[in-house]
Design a protein around this motif. Sequence first.
Motif, PDB file in Angstrom:
ATOM      1  N   GLU A 251      35.272  25.654  14.103  1.00 52.87           N
ATOM      2  CA  GLU A 251      35.893  25.851  15.399  1.00 52.87           C
ATOM      3  C   GLU A 251      35.555  27.243  15.917  1.00 52.87           C
ATOM      4  OE1 GLU A 251      40.003  24.412  16.266  1.00 52.87           O
ATOM      5  OE2 GLU A 251      40.085  24.255  14.092  1.00 52.87           O
ATOM      6  N   ASP A 252      35.648  27.403  17.234  1.00 53.30           N
ATOM      7  CA  ASP A 252      35.402  28.700  17.853  1.00 53.30           C
ATOM      8  C   ASP A 252      36.436  29.708  17.369  1.00 53.30           C
ATOM      9  OD1 ASP A 252      34.713  30.807  19.478  1.00 53.30           O
ATOM     10  OD2 ASP A 252      34.664  29.636  21.323  1.00 53.30           O
ATOM     11  N   TRP A 253      35.978  30.904  17.006  1.00 53.65           N
ATOM     12  CA  TRP A 253      36.898  31.929  16.484  1.00 53.65           C
ATOM     13  C   TRP A 253      36.963  33.162  17.386  1.00 53.65           C
ATOM     14  CZ3 TRP A 253      32.717  30.211  13.341  1.00 53.65           C
ATOM     15  CH2 TRP A 253      31.528  30.927  13.521  1.00 53.65           C
ATOM     16  N   ARG A 254      36.374  33.054  18.590  1.00 53.17           N
ATOM     17  CA  ARG A 254      36.348  34.218  19.478  1.00 53.17           C
ATOM     18  C   ARG A 254      37.702  34.483  20.129  1.00 53.17           C
ATOM     19  NH1 ARG A 254      31.164  32.323  22.867  1.00 53.17           N
ATOM     20  NH2 ARG A 254      32.310  30.375  22.562  1.00 53.17           N
ATOM     21  N   PRO A 255      37.939  35.723  20.606  1.00 49.59           N
ATOM     22  CA  PRO A 255      39.222  36.053  21.237  1.00 49.59           C
ATOM     23  C   PRO A 255      39.558  35.073  22.352  1.00 49.59           C
ATOM     24  CG  PRO A 255      37.957  38.038  20.866  1.00 49.59           C
ATOM     25  CD  PRO A 255      37.045  36.905  20.518  1.00 49.59           C
ATOM     26  N   GLY A 256      40.836  34.702  22.415  1.00 52.80           N
ATOM     27  CA  GLY A 256      41.297  33.760  23.423  1.00 52.80           C
ATOM     28  C   GLY A 256      41.367  32.329  22.934  1.00 52.80           C
ATOM     29  N   THR A 257      40.720  32.021  21.809  1.00 46.66           N
ATOM     30  CA  THR A 257      40.738  30.663  21.285  1.00 46.66           C
ATOM     31  C   THR A 257      41.971  30.456  20.408  1.00 46.66           C
ATOM     32  OG1 THR A 257      39.458  31.258  19.317  1.00 46.66           O
ATOM     33  CG2 THR A 257      38.226  30.596  21.288  1.00 46.66           C
ATOM     34  N   GLU A 258      42.288  29.185  20.150  1.00 49.91           N
ATOM     35  CA  GLU A 258      43.414  28.863  19.286  1.00 49.91           C
ATOM     36  C   GLU A 258      43.185  29.388  17.873  1.00 49.91           C
ATOM     37  OE1 GLU A 258      46.367  27.550  20.134  1.00 49.91           O
ATOM     38  OE2 GLU A 258      45.608  27.792  22.186  1.00 49.91           O
TER      39      GLU A 258
ATOM     40  N   LYS B 247      43.949  33.088  17.795  1.00 48.18           N
ATOM     41  CA  LYS B 247      45.399  33.292  17.849  1.00 48.18           C
ATOM     42  C   LYS B 247      46.029  32.994  16.494  1.00 48.18           C
ATOM     43  CE  LYS B 247      45.686  32.080  22.764  1.00 48.18           C
ATOM     44  NZ  LYS B 247      46.186  31.075  23.748  1.00 48.18           N
ATOM     45  N   PHE B 248      45.557  31.942  15.833  1.00 48.73           N
ATOM     46  CA  PHE B 248      46.084  31.604  14.512  1.00 48.73           C
ATOM     47  C   PHE B 248      45.826  32.721  13.507  1.00 48.73           C
ATOM     48  CE2 PHE B 248      44.389  30.352  10.362  1.00 48.73           C
ATOM     49  CZ  PHE B 248      45.575  30.029   9.728  1.00 48.73           C
ATOM     50  N   ILE B 249      44.598  33.229  13.477  1.00 50.44           N
ATOM     51  CA  ILE B 249      44.246  34.279  12.512  1.00 50.44           C
ATOM     52  C   ILE B 249      45.112  35.518  12.736  1.00 50.44           C
ATOM     53  CG2 ILE B 249      42.416  35.804  11.700  1.00 50.44           C
ATOM     54  CD1 ILE B 249      40.423  33.593  12.456  1.00 50.44           C
ATOM     55  N   GLU B 250      45.267  35.914  14.008  1.00 45.62           N
ATOM     56  CA  GLU B 250      46.079  37.105  14.284  1.00 45.62           C
ATOM     57  C   GLU B 250      47.531  36.869  13.928  1.00 45.62           C
ATOM     58  OE1 GLU B 250      46.418  40.750  17.328  1.00 45.62           O
ATOM     59  OE2 GLU B 250      45.776  38.840  18.208  1.00 45.62           O
TER      60      GLU B 250
END
Length: 596
Positions: free
Chosen positions: A409-416, A419-422
């Motif tokens: 899945e996309d892991w760039r800022p703004g993606t779900e 947000k999960f990782i942060e």
Amino acid sequence: MNSSRKVYRLWVVVTWLIVCAAAHPGEQPLSRIAVERTVLAVDESAHVKASPWVLGLKGQNSEWVEVEFFHPSPSNDDWIGVFSPANFSAAICEPENKRQRPPVLCTAPIKYQFANYNNDGYNKSGKGYLKLQLINQREDFSFALFSGGLLKPKLIAISNKVAFANPKAPVYPRLAQGKSWNEMTVTWTSGYDSKEAVPFVEWGAKGGRRFLSPAGTLTFDRNSILGHRLPNGTLIWSKSYSFKASPYPGQDSLVIFGDMGKAEADGSNEFNDFQPGSLNTTYQIIRDLENIDMVVHIGDICYANGYLSQWDQFTAQIEPIASTVPYMIGRGIGLELVLSTETLTPEENVVFLLKLYSTLLPRTVRNSGKVAQYGCRNCLNILVTEQLSFFRYATDYGMFRLCIAHTEEDWRPGTEQYKFIEQCLSSVDRQKQPWPIFLAHRVLGYSSCSYYEEQGTFGEPMGRDTIEELLQKYRVDLAFYGHVHSYERTCPVYQSQCVVNASDHYNGPFKATTHVVVGGGGASLSEFTTSKIKWSHYTDFDFGFVKLTAFNHSSMLFEYKKSRDGNVYDHFTISRDYRDILACSVDNCPRTTLAT
């Protein structure tokens, strides 16, 4: 260490099955067989005989079978295929359209071995003998002798049928951490349909009262028994298993990281470059099982590549581990079935919950993210869902917070995903869990794999820039990756620079994350670049796994062990107190300007 000081250790194993697919596109051995080209060439003078005919008379889930065979015109290309169900002819399949002629065979063998394997005189005598291991896979078995090699198979002779005494019995239980630290999920494999028998678990503290509960996510103490109740009241039991309860968050604990694979103990199905180390990795973990409390398996699970039988063989391989400690998994790059830890209502009576993509199997039920049932021949009931969020999750164990990303899945800022990782990293109570760990299949950090260098990078595109800021901001000591089949440890690195030199001991405030590639669990190994990389501290072109031991809230030991002997080949320690965690380092405290 003072001998009078008691050190409590709770252990966690995190195993990865990973493939640096672009660099080493591993091939499922069964895919080398051109089953659709099989022709009948039955020779009345040839034969195949298997014994014993009945397996598991004492409740065993696996047994060795002796196969004796004869071919009047032997050659080096002859091979023995193991089929389950025993009836593997075209009678069990239909052509997709009226114009299409069905093949002689429409199922692949579950394993195979060349007839001259350990039979030096076969080419002259035509006589051979093999000893093959079978596991309970809910159906009977037969053995077939083929000539013509794998590309032009000719069916020469078929053996008698072999079957387990109770092929439907519940087998291969897997434990998994529940949604809370004090929950445990148990899943298992069974041949019983939910309309045919009621699945349940008998559980309770060792030596204490036992309870019967329908299948689902439950809280356990120790000692679980799996079973089914037939309509006539008969109970079909599995063997008895036991496990230790999870530690309360904040207790001392240990975590192990590594990656394994699937291989055959009898030497069948395998080639020199396909998962040669997976059994060694498995055996080393089993040898240390008394000191292990959890397994987290992230990545390409068993490289089944569409052959469902391989999942049974994989779960049989890991049974000594997964039936004793929680076996947590995530997703890699391949199409794979994944055990779920979701809570299910008792009414669903689920024996074995799996999640998979709709492209894995034909006729998959798609139902707007809801769980739906899918039936298939020679396989257990499968539940399907399209909720991708399952593949990223957080789990707490003792002093560790594990943040497991899903790199498809996309892991760039703004993606779900971002947000999960942060959220996972920012919500850690560092007084109880001082050791947050980041895990991902693809390398979102640093790897000197030669393939990455050829692409002009040392990790997944934009991975490092995206994730590194979060790891630095929330003071994450360790990040683990697979995908590259080898071992590598960096210095504590940030923005491609060693913040401090690599060492065998780090103390004081956090400086930067140490990135570790630990993908040497079983699949063919990945080459390193020959260029000198400043941030790359230790590399090993071999199979192995990593073990973390948290002695207390301020001391942790990192060890890299080879699968071949279990010895430590790389290690370091980290020492710090809570004030060190709060201290500032590069880019991990609020940024200020002259105006503020």
